[in-house]
Design an enzyme around this catalytic site. Structure first.
Site, short mmCIF file in Angstrom:
data_model
loop_
_atom_site.label_atom_id
_atom_site.label_comp_id
_atom_site.label_asym_id
_atom_site.label_seq_id
_atom_site.Cartn_x
_atom_site.Cartn_y
_atom_site.Cartn_z
N ARG A 146 0.84 -1.21 0.00
CA ARG A 146 0.00 0.00 0.00
C ARG A 146 0.86 1.25 0.00
O ARG A 146 0.62 2.20 -0.75
CB ARG A 146 -0.93 -0.01 1.22
CG ARG A 146 -2.07 -1.02 1.08
CD ARG A 146 -2.66 -1.36 2.41
NE ARG A 146 -3.90 -2.15 2.33
CZ ARG A 146 -3.96 -3.46 2.15
NH1 ARG A 146 -2.85 -4.18 2.01
NH2 ARG A 146 -5.13 -4.08 2.11
N GLY B 222 -1.03 -11.53 -5.81
CA GLY B 222 -2.41 -11.14 -6.05
C GLY B 222 -2.66 -9.71 -5.60
O GLY B 222 -3.43 -8.97 -6.24
N ARG C 36 -5.85 -17.19 -10.75
CA ARG C 36 -6.67 -16.68 -9.64
C ARG C 36 -7.78 -15.74 -10.13
O ARG C 36 -7.63 -15.05 -11.14
CB ARG C 36 -5.76 -15.99 -8.61
CG ARG C 36 -4.81 -17.02 -8.00
CD ARG C 36 -3.88 -16.42 -6.99
NE ARG C 36 -4.59 -15.89 -5.83
CZ ARG C 36 -4.00 -15.19 -4.88
NH1 ARG C 36 -2.70 -14.93 -4.95
NH2 ARG C 36 -4.68 -14.75 -3.85
N SER D 206 -13.31 -8.99 0.75
CA SER D 206 -11.90 -8.97 0.37
C SER D 206 -11.30 -7.57 0.54
O SER D 206 -11.76 -6.61 -0.06
CB SER D 206 -11.76 -9.42 -1.09
OG SER D 206 -10.53 -9.00 -1.62
N ASP E 281 -5.03 -15.73 6.30
CA ASP E 281 -3.66 -16.11 5.96
C ASP E 281 -3.01 -16.98 7.05
O ASP E 281 -1.98 -17.61 6.81
CB ASP E 281 -2.80 -14.86 5.75
CG ASP E 281 -3.19 -14.11 4.47
OD1 ASP E 281 -3.90 -14.71 3.63
OD2 ASP E 281 -2.81 -12.94 4.33
N LYS F 34 -6.33 -19.00 -3.09
CA LYS F 34 -5.08 -18.32 -2.72
C LYS F 34 -3.97 -18.79 -3.66
O LYS F 34 -4.25 -19.37 -4.71
CB LYS F 34 -4.77 -18.60 -1.25
CG LYS F 34 -5.77 -17.95 -0.29
CD LYS F 34 -5.72 -16.44 -0.34
CE LYS F 34 -6.74 -15.79 0.56
NZ LYS F 34 -6.82 -14.34 0.36
N ARG G 235 -5.38 -23.91 -0.83
CA ARG G 235 -4.78 -24.26 0.47
C ARG G 235 -5.56 -25.34 1.22
O ARG G 235 -4.99 -26.03 2.07
CB ARG G 235 -4.60 -23.00 1.33
CG ARG G 235 -3.48 -22.11 0.81
CD ARG G 235 -3.19 -20.90 1.68
NE ARG G 235 -2.07 -20.14 1.12
CZ ARG G 235 -1.88 -18.84 1.29
NH1 ARG G 235 -2.72 -18.13 2.02
NH2 ARG G 235 -0.82 -18.25 0.75
C1 S3P Z 1 -4.45 -8.89 1.60
C2 S3P Z 1 -5.74 -9.32 1.81
C3 S3P Z 1 -6.11 -10.74 1.89
C4 S3P Z 1 -4.89 -11.62 2.17
C5 S3P Z 1 -3.72 -11.28 1.31
C6 S3P Z 1 -3.32 -9.82 1.48
C7 S3P Z 1 -4.20 -7.44 1.54
O1 S3P Z 1 -6.68 -11.14 0.67
O2 S3P Z 1 -5.22 -12.98 2.02
O3 S3P Z 1 -2.61 -12.10 1.67
O4 S3P Z 1 -3.03 -7.02 1.64
O5 S3P Z 1 -5.17 -6.67 1.40
P1 S3P Z 1 -8.23 -10.91 0.38
O6 S3P Z 1 -8.57 -9.56 0.82
O7 S3P Z 1 -8.43 -11.07 -1.10
O8 S3P Z 1 -8.95 -11.97 1.16
#
Ligand code: S3P
Length: 405
Positions: free
Chosen positions: A17, A84, A112, A156, A289, A316, A320
């Site tokens: 971020r 991701g 994904r 999410s 996670d 993921k 998993r």
């Molecule tokens: C994350 C949010 C989560 C998490 C990923 C990092 C983030 O995913 O599993 O490792 O940094 O916002 P989701 O929001 O898609 O569940």
């Protein structure tokens, strides 16, 4: 009882971020404790291709922000690697630019689901194309965006953040969701909107990386206490702590303070007797996670372990649920795989086995901790993939192994 101090990597979620926000900031951002994990390096390399200049020495990142309208058209596809978070955040960032771009990823990332992020962005007027099965490559045709009011169908943080980033170019959108998943973007936005010309930010250590050593500290039979410093303790990330404490874990938290708007503290974990407890479904987004390592703790705890409402685990870096049940099978546990979780009866009557290699960082580190806890019965050798989120994991692992002989 001896205490071992384990070094943790900086928070991966916050690092992504800060790198993106710093790139569109009107001035310089100095980041202390930026994660050099492979996923965050993927974000930096994409930003570099968008014309962003930065330096990264040790874990100090200095970004020369280009302002909201200063990014440049990339000369090649932007490779998000295994990450991701990089792909979903950059989709939000690039949707409102005046140029077109293409996001690609590795084999895992190319499988994904990406519709979840394209759907709200399209409502904002974004012009984006996915491959037929709703996956990357993502072709983004930069367009003028408008704000939306959006009720999230998938809980999410990545999708919400993508909408928030796109909203830089549309005006504020209203986003509603049922659970309280990680809120780092909201907290950083507060700092970002106040910062002028020079933005300084210090990132906590990564709670998700800490969870592996928390489990080792709880379940080790070698009389070792584990000490972890400056761990991020944002309550939207620490449901795992709630669960393991309810299971009986002895964990002391000291030196609580704030890094910016993010709470941090030092943890001291002592060996504890644990029993499995219900994992309430509202908590799942806050510990998604940590589920792989939580289920490893389950193997060393009393009573049936049961996980439901966690089908997000199937999309993921690997599936998993399937990866974990393969481990249970190798351990000859009495288990059942369900579409949204699994159940098993704990047992530590292991026969000598070697766990398979995996491309998933959290499955690799969970396997490594399982091998440390199994008193030499379960072997796991290759944890190269740990570098995705925890570059020094192997070093810390060897520290424990060498200590124990
Ligand atoms: C994350 C949010 C989560 C998490 C990923 C990092 C983030 O995913 O599993 O490792 O940094 O916002 P989701 O929001 O898609 O569940």
């Amino acid at each position: 009882m001896k205490t071992i101090k384990i070094n943790l990597p900086p928070d991966k979620s916050i690092s992504h971020r800060v790198a993106i926000f710093g790139s569109v900031f009107d001035g310089e951002t100095i980041v202390e404790n930026f994660s050099t994990c492979e996923d965050c390096l993927s974000t930096l390399s994409c930003l570099e291709k968008l014309g962003v200049k930065f330096s990264l020495e040790k874990s100090i990142l200095k970004i020369q922000g280009k302002g909201l309208y200063g990014l440049e058209k990339p000369n090649e596809n932007l490779d998000c690697g295994n990450s991701g978070t990089t792909m979903r955040f950059l989709t939000g960032l690039l949707a409102g630019q005046k140029f077109d771009s293409v996001l690609v990823g590795d084999k895992s990332l190319s499988k994904r689901p990406m519709e979840r992020v394209i759907k709200p962005l399209s409502l904002m007027n974004a012009k984006i194309e996915l491959s037929e099965n709703g996956t990357a490559p993502i072709k983004i045709f930069g367009s003028a965006l408008k704000p939306i009011s959006y009720e999230m169908p998938v809980e999410s943080a990545q999708v919400k953040s993508a909408i928030q980033i796109a909203s830089f170019y549309s005006g504020e959108s209203k986003i509603s969701h049922k659970t309280n998943f990680r809120n780092h973007t909201d907290l950083i936005l507060k700092e970002f909107s106040k910062a002028q010309k020079n933005w300084k930010i210090k990132i906590p250590n990564d709670f998700s990386s800490a969870s592996f050593w928390i489990v080792f500290g709880i379940a080790n039979k070698r009389n070792l206490k584990i000490s972890l410093k400056n761990v991020g303790l944002n309550p939207t990330r620490t449901a795992f702590l709630k669960v393991v404490k309810k299971m009986g874990a002895k964990i002391k938290i000291k030196n609580q303070k704030l890094f910016g708007n993010e709470p941090v503290g030092d943890l001291l974990i002592s060996p504890s007797k644990t029993k499995n407890v219900e994992i309430v479904s509202e908590l799942i987004p806050n510990l998604i996670d940590e589920i792989p390592i939580l289920s490893i703790l389950g193997i060393f705890s009393k009573g049936k372990f049961s996980l439901r409402n966690a089908s997000e685990l199937r999309v993921k870096e690997v599936d998993r649920i399937s990866a974990l049940t393969k481990i249970f099978k190798a351990l000859e546990l009495d288990f059942q795989e369900l579409f949204d979780g699994f159940e098993f009866e704990p047992s530590t009557n292991f026969t000598q086995i070697t766990l398979p290699e995996t491309s998933d960082h959290r499955i690799a580190m969970s396997s490594a901790i399982l091998s440390l806890l199994s008193e030499g019965k379960v072997e796991f050798k290759n944890f190269e993939s740990a570098k995705i989120s925890y570059p020094n994991f192997e070093e810390e692992f060897l520290k424990i192994l060498e200590r124990n002989g």
